[in-house]
Design a protein around this motif. Structure first.
Motif, mmCIF file in Angstrom:
data_model
loop_
_atom_site.group_PDB
_atom_site.id
_atom_site.type_symbol
_atom_site.label_atom_id
_atom_site.label_comp_id
_atom_site.label_asym_id
_atom_site.label_seq_id
_atom_site.Cartn_x
_atom_site.Cartn_y
_atom_site.Cartn_z
ATOM 1 N N MET A 254 -10.566 32.898 -8.573
ATOM 2 C CA MET A 254 -11.457 32.149 -9.449
ATOM 3 C C MET A 254 -10.713 31.026 -10.168
ATOM 4 O O MET A 254 -11.243 29.944 -10.377
ATOM 5 N N ALA A 255 -9.457 31.288 -10.552
ATOM 6 C CA ALA A 255 -8.670 30.268 -11.249
ATOM 7 C C ALA A 255 -7.190 30.550 -11.062
ATOM 8 O O ALA A 255 -6.780 31.675 -10.749
ATOM 9 N N SER A 256 -6.394 29.509 -11.267
ATOM 10 C CA SER A 256 -4.942 29.609 -11.172
ATOM 11 C C SER A 256 -4.341 28.713 -12.243
ATOM 12 O O SER A 256 -5.047 28.268 -13.153
ATOM 13 N N SER A 257 -3.052 28.434 -12.155
ATOM 14 C CA SER A 257 -2.421 27.528 -13.122
ATOM 15 C C SER A 257 -1.184 26.903 -12.502
ATOM 16 O O SER A 257 -0.706 27.324 -11.452
ATOM 17 N N ILE A 258 -0.680 25.880 -13.181
ATOM 18 C CA ILE A 258 0.508 25.159 -12.723
ATOM 19 C C ILE A 258 1.743 25.727 -13.409
ATOM 20 O O ILE A 258 1.766 25.883 -14.641
ATOM 21 N N ASN A 259 2.748 26.029 -12.622
ATOM 22 C CA ASN A 259 4.058 26.412 -13.148
ATOM 23 C C ASN A 259 5.102 25.426 -12.647
ATOM 24 O O ASN A 259 4.834 24.623 -11.747
ATOM 25 N N TYR A 260 6.300 25.500 -13.214
ATOM 26 C CA TYR A 260 7.343 24.579 -12.770
ATOM 27 C C TYR A 260 7.689 24.792 -11.309
ATOM 28 O O TYR A 260 8.094 23.859 -10.620
ATOM 29 N N ALA B 53 -2.853 15.849 -10.016
ATOM 30 C CA ALA B 53 -2.794 15.313 -11.374
ATOM 31 C C ALA B 53 -2.325 16.378 -12.357
ATOM 32 O O ALA B 53 -1.568 16.087 -13.297
ATOM 33 N N ALA B 54 -2.771 17.617 -12.155
ATOM 34 C CA ALA B 54 -2.352 18.707 -13.025
ATOM 35 C C ALA B 54 -0.849 18.938 -12.914
ATOM 36 O O ALA B 54 -0.145 19.107 -13.923
ATOM 37 N N VAL C 288 2.600 18.427 -15.762
ATOM 38 C CA VAL C 288 3.672 19.375 -16.049
ATOM 39 C C VAL C 288 5.027 18.739 -15.737
ATOM 40 O O VAL C 288 5.992 18.888 -16.497
ATOM 41 N N HIS C 289 5.115 18.007 -14.634
ATOM 42 C CA HIS C 289 6.363 17.338 -14.265
ATOM 43 C C HIS C 289 6.783 16.330 -15.334
ATOM 44 O O HIS C 289 7.977 16.206 -15.651
ATOM 45 N N GLU C 290 5.825 15.632 -15.899
ATOM 46 C CA GLU C 290 6.123 14.609 -16.905
ATOM 47 C C GLU C 290 6.190 15.169 -18.315
ATOM 48 O O GLU C 290 6.462 14.432 -19.265
ATOM 49 N N ASN C 291 5.925 16.463 -18.465
ATOM 50 C CA ASN C 291 5.954 17.136 -19.763
ATOM 51 C C ASN C 291 5.030 16.466 -20.772
ATOM 52 O O ASN C 291 5.356 16.305 -21.952
ATOM 53 N N THR C 292 3.840 16.080 -20.316
ATOM 54 C CA THR C 292 2.844 15.500 -21.211
ATOM 55 C C THR C 292 1.792 16.529 -21.613
ATOM 56 O O THR C 292 0.739 16.176 -22.115
ATOM 57 N N HIS C 293 2.094 17.794 -21.388
ATOM 58 C CA HIS C 293 1.161 18.877 -21.702
ATOM 59 C C HIS C 293 1.747 19.761 -22.798
ATOM 60 O O HIS C 293 2.932 19.669 -23.121
ATOM 61 N N SER C 294 0.915 20.622 -23.332
ATOM 62 C CA SER C 294 1.361 21.725 -24.181
ATOM 63 C C SER C 294 0.852 23.017 -23.556
ATOM 64 O O SER C 294 -0.158 23.021 -22.845
ATOM 65 N N GLY C 295 1.542 24.121 -23.826
ATOM 66 C CA GLY C 295 1.086 25.394 -23.299
ATOM 67 C C GLY C 295 0.982 25.374 -21.784
ATOM 68 O O GLY C 295 1.880 24.935 -21.082
ATOM 69 N N LYS C 296 -0.159 25.844 -21.269
ATOM 70 C CA LYS C 296 -0.375 25.956 -19.833
ATOM 71 C C LYS C 296 -1.519 25.058 -19.372
ATOM 72 O O LYS C 296 -2.476 24.825 -20.097
ATOM 73 N N VAL C 297 -1.401 24.595 -18.126
ATOM 74 C CA VAL C 297 -2.425 23.780 -17.482
ATOM 75 C C VAL C 297 -3.084 24.639 -16.408
ATOM 76 O O VAL C 297 -2.419 25.116 -15.481
ATOM 77 N N GLY C 298 -4.402 24.850 -16.536
ATOM 78 C CA GLY C 298 -5.137 25.699 -15.615
ATOM 79 C C GLY C 298 -5.799 24.905 -14.499
ATOM 80 O O GLY C 298 -6.007 23.695 -14.612
#
Length: 445
Positions: A74-80, A399-400, A404-414
């Motif tokens: 149903m859903a996942s997320s981006i990790n390094y 894009a997600a 993460v690669h550019e570190n323009t997020h906080s927490g987690k990106v789903g």
């Protein structure tokens, strides 16, 4: 696939109904291709765009083997590790898949010209292979990312020491950034009932990793009153580490890179914060020369905040950029727990501060099943909350990953996979209402 989605999104299904859903011959997933491994040759790591290599493909549906399960994601997320896979750094992942297929006969299907990425997932079990008894079709689950064979004695005290230990969706194929995923049944855990699909999918890798680093006997084993330095305290790993430190009755000193991220950390209950950008910390004079005067300035700043105490434990994951400072600032007899190395794997520190002050460095890597289960249990009980900030569709996975690669997020990106929109999948709205402010703390919208 539409029939599977319609039944699962309705929330009104039972095991028998799910068991009789037709399994499609193929599904859509986010992949990198073997033919593209030279795509970024000559391009500096920081300029490699994961959106250029991540592709949505039709994937032939694998058949679950003994001890495996096929899950509707149903859903996942981006990790390094998704970013590393997509920019082919530090190496292309196809070597992992080839070795896996060669060393484990039942894994021969993992060696493909495509690699389905993703090391997080929430979803519903569709089908199980022979020998699976704990889980059945219709179970709502999340997955941790440890894949083990346990054919060696080494892994039976701590499965992270299994010589055949791999990270699912990074060192194996058929990961979670897809409509379906193939996992070992001993990766599965119950989905927290009060969370949406995307909230439930964002904690598995980072929270379990932080749990092992800080709480487990295999990590720092923090205790009441310990001072814990948390690098990147508003990021994926750090946002969970901060919560764990606070729940353990310890004192986090949180390092962030902006005032916006400092506010997020304060909202979690942390009080001692260092904005490294505002205070101008630069731990290297040039790419080859650490700046030890900055280590000392940083240590003095920590003591100013704590009333004279050095960190008992340092939660270290940036790697090259910060390791020298981490070793320097830890107290005499203190512990540096390290993983990931998102700023580089080649670390440099002054060993005199380690050996003469009787400090120790512990290498940690994800978590074993028990540690992941305990971490998930804390989420389910509302003791630790997901730190989801943004949600993308599967077609937007590039894009997600770029964020993460550019570190323009906080927490987690789903990333939504089969879930057609955010906000679905909640089975305990009353419990959710009690924690809604904490659940939404990192959300951008």
């Amino acid at each position: 696939m539409d029939e599977i989605r319609d039944v699962l999104v309705s929330g009104e299904f039972d095991a028998e109904q799910v068991r009789h859903l037709p399994i499609p011959e193929s599904y859509r997933g986010a992949v990198v291709l073997r033919d593209d491994v030279n795509l970024f040759d000559g391009t500096p790591t920081e300029n490699r765009d994961p959106a250029k290599s991540l592709t949505i493909w039709d994937i032939p549906t694998p058949e679950p083997g003994p001890g495996e399960a096929l899950v509707a994601v149903m859903a996942s997320s981006i990790n390094y590790n998704t970013v590393w896979s997509a920019i082919f750094e530090p190496m292309p992942t196809f070597g992992f898949l080839k070795r896996y297929a060669k060393s484990v006969p039942s894994a021969s299907g993992h060696n493909q010209p495509f690699h389905v990425l993703g090391s997080d997932m929430s979803g519903v079990v569709l089908k199980t292979g022979p020998g699976v008894h704990r889980w059945q079709a219709g179970d709502k689950v999340v997955a941790h990312c440890l894949s083990v064979e346990l054919s060696s004695a080494d892994g039976h005290d701590d499965s992270m020491l299994d010589p055949d230990q791999r990270i699912w969706g990074y060192e194996t194929n058929y990961g979670g950034l897809a409509q379906l995923s193939l996992v070992k049944a001993n990766q599965l855990m119950p989905k927290p009932a009060h969370l949406t699909w995307e909230e439930a999918a964002c904690s598995g890798l980072v929270h379990s990793t932080a749990y092992r680093q800080l709480i487990s006997r295999n990590g720092g084993q923090i205790k009441l009153g310990d001072v814990v330095l948390v690098w990147g305290a508003a990021g994926g790993l750090g946002s969970y580490a901060t919560q764990l430190v606070l729940r353990a009755g310890a004192i986090p000193v949180c390092v962030v890179s902006s005032e916006t991220k400092a506010e997020l950390v304060r909202a979690q209950g942390a009080e001692l914060i260092i904005n490294r950008s505002a205070e101008g910390y630069r731990f290297w004079k040039d790419p080859e020369t650490p700046d030890t005067t900055e280590w000392k300035r940083f240590g003095s700043r920590i003591r100013d905040l704590t009333g004279g105490d050095d960190p008992d434990v340092v939660f270290e994951h940036p790697g090259r950029e910060t390791m020298g400072a981490s070793v320097y600032v830890a107290r005499r007899g203190g512990t540096i727990v390290t993983c990931a190395s998102t700023s580089g794997y080649q670390h440099q520190y002054d060993n005199r501060y380690l050996w003469m002050a009787l400090k120790r460095i512990i290498g940690t890597h994800f978590a074993n099943y028990r540690e992941a289960w305990e971490a998930n249990r804390l989420i389910a009980k509302g003791a630790v909350h997901p730190t989801l900030s943004a949600v993308y569709g599967l077609h937007e996975v590039g894009a997600a990953a770029r964020r993460v690669h550019e570190n323009t997020h906080s927490g987690k990106v789903g990333v939504l996979c089969l879930a057609p929109r955010p906000g679905l999948g909640v089975d305990d709205p009353e419990f959710r209402a009690r924690h809604i402010d904490q659940i939404n703390r990192f959300r951008e919208d």
